[in-house]
Design a protein around this motif. Sequence first.
Motif, PDB file in Angstrom:
ATOM      1  N   THR A  27       4.921   8.543   0.153  1.00 23.86           N
ATOM      2  CA  THR A  27       3.593   8.469  -0.455  1.00 23.86           C
ATOM      3  C   THR A  27       3.019   7.077  -0.261  1.00 23.86           C
ATOM      4  OG1 THR A  27       4.632   8.001  -2.604  1.00 23.86           O
ATOM      5  CG2 THR A  27       3.985  10.274  -2.167  1.00 23.86           C
ATOM      6  N   VAL A  28       1.706   7.039   0.008  1.00 20.51           N
ATOM      7  CA  VAL A  28       1.007   5.763   0.189  1.00 20.51           C
ATOM      8  C   VAL A  28      -0.058   5.642  -0.883  1.00 20.51           C
ATOM      9  CG1 VAL A  28       1.478   5.610   2.651  1.00 20.51           C
ATOM     10  CG2 VAL A  28      -0.580   6.806   1.885  1.00 20.51           C
ATOM     11  N   SER A  29      -0.333   4.403  -1.276  1.00 25.77           N
ATOM     12  CA  SER A  29      -1.265   4.138  -2.373  1.00 25.77           C
ATOM     13  C   SER A  29      -2.409   3.252  -1.881  1.00 25.77           C
ATOM     14  CB  SER A  29      -0.535   3.465  -3.536  1.00 25.77           C
ATOM     15  OG  SER A  29       0.031   2.234  -3.108  1.00 25.77           O
ATOM     16  N   SER A  30      -3.314   2.936  -2.799  1.00 23.61           N
ATOM     17  CA  SER A  30      -4.477   2.127  -2.460  1.00 23.61           C
ATOM     18  C   SER A  30      -4.474   0.851  -3.288  1.00 23.61           C
ATOM     19  CB  SER A  30      -5.756   2.924  -2.727  1.00 23.61           C
ATOM     20  OG  SER A  30      -6.894   2.182  -2.377  1.00 23.61           O
ATOM     21  N   GLN A  31      -5.315  -0.097  -2.871  1.00 18.26           N
ATOM     22  CA  GLN A  31      -5.421  -1.343  -3.627  1.00 18.26           C
ATOM     23  C   GLN A  31      -6.003  -1.101  -5.017  1.00 18.26           C
ATOM     24  OE1 GLN A  31      -7.835  -3.448  -0.826  1.00 18.26           O
ATOM     25  NE2 GLN A  31      -6.083  -4.209   0.372  1.00 18.26           N
TER      26      GLN A  31
ATOM     27  N   ASN B 289       2.496  11.326  -9.435  1.00 17.04           N
ATOM     28  CA  ASN B 289       3.842  11.005  -9.903  1.00 17.04           C
ATOM     29  C   ASN B 289       3.897  11.268 -11.407  1.00 17.04           C
ATOM     30  OD1 ASN B 289       6.216   9.787 -10.843  1.00 17.04           O
ATOM     31  ND2 ASN B 289       6.161   8.223  -9.242  1.00 17.04           N
ATOM     32  N   PRO B 290       4.643  12.296 -11.856  1.00 20.26           N
ATOM     33  CA  PRO B 290       4.673  12.604 -13.287  1.00 20.26           C
ATOM     34  C   PRO B 290       5.239  11.469 -14.132  1.00 20.26           C
ATOM     35  CG  PRO B 290       5.606  14.405 -11.981  1.00 20.26           C
ATOM     36  CD  PRO B 290       5.473  13.238 -11.082  1.00 20.26           C
ATOM     37  N   ALA B 291       6.078  10.630 -13.525  1.00 13.57           N
ATOM     38  CA  ALA B 291       6.701   9.554 -14.293  1.00 13.57           C
ATOM     39  C   ALA B 291       5.721   8.429 -14.610  1.00 13.57           C
ATOM     40  CB  ALA B 291       7.906   8.995 -13.533  1.00 13.57           C
ATOM     41  N   THR B 292       4.774   8.181 -13.685  1.00 12.65           N
ATOM     42  CA  THR B 292       3.834   7.069 -13.868  1.00 12.65           C
ATOM     43  C   THR B 292       2.400   7.534 -14.112  1.00 12.65           C
ATOM     44  OG1 THR B 292       3.392   6.953 -11.496  1.00 12.65           O
ATOM     45  CG2 THR B 292       5.238   5.646 -12.328  1.00 12.65           C
ATOM     46  N   ASP B 293       2.142   8.819 -13.891  1.00 10.30           N
ATOM     47  CA  ASP B 293       0.794   9.397 -13.996  1.00 10.30           C
ATOM     48  C   ASP B 293      -0.167   8.733 -13.021  1.00 10.30           C
ATOM     49  OD1 ASP B 293      -0.952  11.303 -15.038  1.00 10.30           O
ATOM     50  OD2 ASP B 293      -1.813   9.904 -16.472  1.00 10.30           O
ATOM     51  N   ARG B 294       0.352   8.265 -11.894  1.00  8.86           N
ATOM     52  CA  ARG B 294      -0.490   7.649 -10.871  1.00  8.86           C
ATOM     53  C   ARG B 294      -0.593   8.569  -9.660  1.00  8.86           C
ATOM     54  NH1 ARG B 294       1.474   1.270 -10.882  1.00  8.86           N
ATOM     55  NH2 ARG B 294       0.746   0.811 -13.010  1.00  8.86           N
TER      56      ARG B 294
ATOM     57  N   SER C  89      -1.396   9.259  -5.515  1.00  6.41           N
ATOM     58  CA  SER C  89      -1.237   8.659  -4.198  1.00  6.41           C
ATOM     59  C   SER C  89      -1.473   9.765  -3.168  1.00  6.41           C
ATOM     60  CB  SER C  89       0.162   8.047  -4.050  1.00  6.41           C
ATOM     61  OG  SER C  89       1.164   9.028  -4.306  1.00  6.41           O
ATOM     62  N   VAL C  90      -1.244   9.460  -1.909  1.00  8.28           N
ATOM     63  CA  VAL C  90      -1.359  10.451  -0.844  1.00  8.28           C
ATOM     64  C   VAL C  90       0.027  10.700  -0.264  1.00  8.28           C
ATOM     65  CG1 VAL C  90      -2.244  10.898   1.484  1.00  8.28           C
ATOM     66  CG2 VAL C  90      -3.769   9.981  -0.283  1.00  8.28           C
TER      67      VAL C  90
ATOM     68  N   LEU D 201       0.826  -1.217   0.000  1.00  8.42           N
ATOM     69  CA  LEU D 201       0.000   0.000   0.000  1.00  8.42           C
ATOM     70  C   LEU D 201       0.854   1.259   0.000  1.00  8.42           C
ATOM     71  CD1 LEU D 201      -2.776  -1.022   2.584  1.00  8.42           C
ATOM     72  CD2 LEU D 201      -2.969  -0.953   0.086  1.00  8.42           C
ATOM     73  N   THR D 202       2.077   1.151  -0.448  1.00  5.59           N
ATOM     74  CA  THR D 202       2.952   2.321  -0.529  1.00  5.59           C
ATOM     75  C   THR D 202       3.270   2.624  -1.986  1.00  5.59           C
ATOM     76  OG1 THR D 202       4.980   0.995  -0.346  1.00  5.59           O
ATOM     77  CG2 THR D 202       3.998   1.815   1.710  1.00  5.59           C
ATOM     78  N   ALA D 203       3.591   3.891  -2.263  1.00  3.43           N
ATOM     79  CA  ALA D 203       4.025   4.290  -3.602  1.00  3.43           C
ATOM     80  C   ALA D 203       5.531   4.529  -3.543  1.00  3.43           C
ATOM     81  CB  ALA D 203       3.253   5.525  -4.057  1.00  3.43           C
ATOM     82  N   GLU D 204       5.979   5.775  -3.471  1.00  5.09           N
ATOM     83  CA  GLU D 204       7.413   6.075  -3.384  1.00  5.09           C
ATOM     84  C   GLU D 204       7.774   6.387  -1.935  1.00  5.09           C
ATOM     85  OE1 GLU D 204      10.952   6.064  -3.923  1.00  5.09           O
ATOM     86  OE2 GLU D 204      10.049   6.198  -5.934  1.00  5.09           O
ATOM     87  N   LEU D 205       8.755   5.667  -1.402  1.00  2.00           N
ATOM     88  CA  LEU D 205       9.215   5.886  -0.032  1.00  2.00           C
ATOM     89  C   LEU D 205      10.597   6.503   0.033  1.00  2.00           C
ATOM     90  CD1 LEU D 205       8.084   2.536   1.696  1.00  2.00           C
ATOM     91  CD2 LEU D 205       6.909   4.752   1.728  1.00  2.00           C
ATOM     92  N   HIS D 206      11.244   6.673  -1.108  1.00  2.00           N
ATOM     93  CA  HIS D 206      12.641   7.112  -1.101  1.00  2.00           C
ATOM     94  C   HIS D 206      12.853   8.245  -2.104  1.00  2.00           C
ATOM     95  CE1 HIS D 206      13.585   3.720   1.460  1.00  2.00           C
ATOM     96  NE2 HIS D 206      12.964   2.917   0.606  1.00  2.00           N
ATOM     97  N   PHE D 207      12.330   9.423  -1.765  1.00  2.00           N
ATOM     98  CA  PHE D 207      12.610  10.607  -2.565  1.00  2.00           C
ATOM     99  C   PHE D 207      14.012  11.113  -2.250  1.00  2.00           C
ATOM    100  CE2 PHE D 207       7.985  10.489  -2.494  1.00  2.00           C
ATOM    101  CZ  PHE D 207       7.659  10.828  -3.797  1.00  2.00           C
TER     102      PHE D 207
END
Length: 426
Positions: free
Chosen positions: A337-341, A385-390, A392-393, A324-330
């Motif tokens: 950032t956290v994501s959803s199912q 996220n501009p790279a993935t167009d997804r 998150s929070v 449930l996470t997106a990017e954790l290492h900026f």
Amino acid sequence: MESVQAYLERKHRELRLINDCLRHPLPLTCPRSVSEVIRHKFQLAAALKAEHAQHDWNVTETAWAHPGQRRIGPFEFRYDYQRADLDVRGPSFYELECGAIDTIYTASGMAAISALLLASARVTGEADILVLPGAYGETQEFIEGYVDRLRMITLNRPSEEAVGPRSASSRIMLLDSSASASAFDAGLHCTNAAPDLSIFDTTCFSSGSGRIRRVLGRARELAIPIVMVRSHTKLDSLGAEYGRLGSVAFVDWEKNVAGGSKLKQLPAETRNAIRLLGGAALPAHFPPYIGTPSYRELTNKRIAAMLRNSRRASRYFATALSGLTAELHFAHGLYVTVSSQQPLDEATARRAAAEMSSDLARAGLPIQHAGSFGFDFAATEWFRNPATDRYSVRIAASDLPTAIWDDLTEAIARWWSAHQHRIEEF
């Protein structure tokens, strides 16, 4: 780890620094809670702004009432018509030893980067601009929509693509502190391709960051002219959002740019673009408390605590929110950032951030739904996220005491896990 008492004492020093800038300082006692810290800081910042407006009632866009220099804190201002010819003298926000820095102040970070990009296109003509995946979305939006002369190339594989064939005679490298750590490091190494110009957005790095020194050192090694752009609203005003302020900083320009190079004109063209776009800084937005050794020390401690807390959150979420996470290492290390199912869109991510913040704040935790970072409270907002167009929070770390931050991190993970079914219905 920082105890609650050590945190409150450090915050008392921050409040005193701001309070001492008032002509008539207010009675001030050591805060007893995080909520008192937040309230007192914003109240003191408001008092400073109000005092400036009341005392300097005759300071307007035109210098009809003050033909000489004006001063706010350590900054001196001279102008006839503020939008067109504002000249600022004062301490650098950067804590660096990198030679002469010619700084032009703007009304925001976006005012800085947009004016610089337009001026760069005017000076270089057609050019390739190499952009890291995950670079700031509005910067990419501006390049695509308003700077036709710049062909944007996203470096999904920096080491390979940066040395590829050019489609234009000039090449600009855009390094962005908001990219992921892996993309930023790869982009820095790929400067072996020696672009004609390097633009470095430092907004998310501390003004004395070792990463900034590394980038400047790399540019010096390869003899690449480099310009730094920055929003000062985020990390440079002790979390008080004192005013909307940005800058363009040309690093050792006379030394780094060859005499016959067309880039010699870039500072003058940038000033002209800022004038024509109406993007000049406002003197009232310069925090009067910066530039002192105490300001440097307190700012460094704030950001160091944010980085520690963000790393703790990253490690905890990697296990507690597995899947449930997106990017954790900026690269900057200031938020995760956290994501959803189920995939989120902007509206759903915004609502999830707002509801989570509201629920946890009602439980007494220092968290708010806020579209920025660098505060004394944790801040949540939608993130694309501009790279993935997804979507998150985003959860931006604050410099809270370790125990309070850990409690908040655990509460966020519990809320996010428990509300997955609701998020999907938003």
